[in-house]
Design a protein around this motif. Sequence first.
Motif, PDB file in Angstrom:
ATOM      1  N   SER A  36       0.806  -1.219   0.000  1.00 26.68           N
ATOM      2  CA  SER A  36       0.000   0.000   0.000  1.00 26.68           C
ATOM      3  C   SER A  36       0.840   1.271   0.000  1.00 26.68           C
ATOM      4  O   SER A  36       0.350   2.335  -0.364  1.00 26.68           O
ATOM      5  CB  SER A  36      -0.972   0.002   1.180  1.00 26.68           C
ATOM      6  N   ASP A  37       2.115   1.176   0.395  1.00 29.85           N
ATOM      7  CA  ASP A  37       2.955   2.372   0.421  1.00 29.85           C
ATOM      8  C   ASP A  37       3.941   2.460  -0.746  1.00 29.85           C
ATOM      9  O   ASP A  37       4.660   3.448  -0.867  1.00 29.85           O
ATOM     10  CB  ASP A  37       3.703   2.461   1.759  1.00 29.85           C
ATOM     11  N   ASP A  38       3.966   1.446  -1.618  1.00 34.58           N
ATOM     12  CA  ASP A  38       4.801   1.533  -2.816  1.00 34.58           C
ATOM     13  C   ASP A  38       4.244   2.628  -3.715  1.00 34.58           C
ATOM     14  O   ASP A  38       3.024   2.767  -3.839  1.00 34.58           O
ATOM     15  CB  ASP A  38       4.763   0.230  -3.624  1.00 34.58           C
ATOM     16  N   THR A  39       5.136   3.365  -4.351  1.00 32.62           N
ATOM     17  CA  THR A  39       4.629   4.312  -5.348  1.00 32.62           C
ATOM     18  C   THR A  39       4.155   3.499  -6.544  1.00 32.62           C
ATOM     19  O   THR A  39       4.642   2.392  -6.797  1.00 32.62           O
ATOM     20  CB  THR A  39       5.694   5.329  -5.793  1.00 32.62           C
ATOM     21  N   LEU A  40       3.215   4.053  -7.266  1.00 34.18           N
ATOM     22  CA  LEU A  40       2.695   3.328  -8.421  1.00 34.18           C
ATOM     23  C   LEU A  40       3.764   3.185  -9.498  1.00 34.18           C
ATOM     24  O   LEU A  40       3.776   2.209 -10.244  1.00 34.18           O
ATOM     25  CB  LEU A  40       1.441   4.015  -8.940  1.00 34.18           C
TER      26      LEU A  40
END
Length: 92
Positions: A36-40
């Motif tokens: 959920s905290d990875d950048t797209l």
Amino acid sequence: MGTGIMNNSIASAGARIVAVVQRLITERSIVRPVSSDDTLAQAGLTSLDAVRLVLLVEDEFSIEIPVGELTLANFRSISTISRLVNRLMNQA
């Protein structure tokens, strides 16, 4: 609204957004797991994918994201999208 209810609402929206992002990632044949905290961008999505993601999120939640909210900060990661969606849904 109590904090517990709000946190559950955010978690629920987050789970739905994870499913939307995962669907898009699968369509793009990306096999890397995404948190959920990875950048797209780290997930392997392009700027064109981001446009599609906006449309998918709007469809999933039956909302229209105002042009002023279509910022990199709001669409950086699953968690930032979740916060945006919750904010927009709570304004309705």
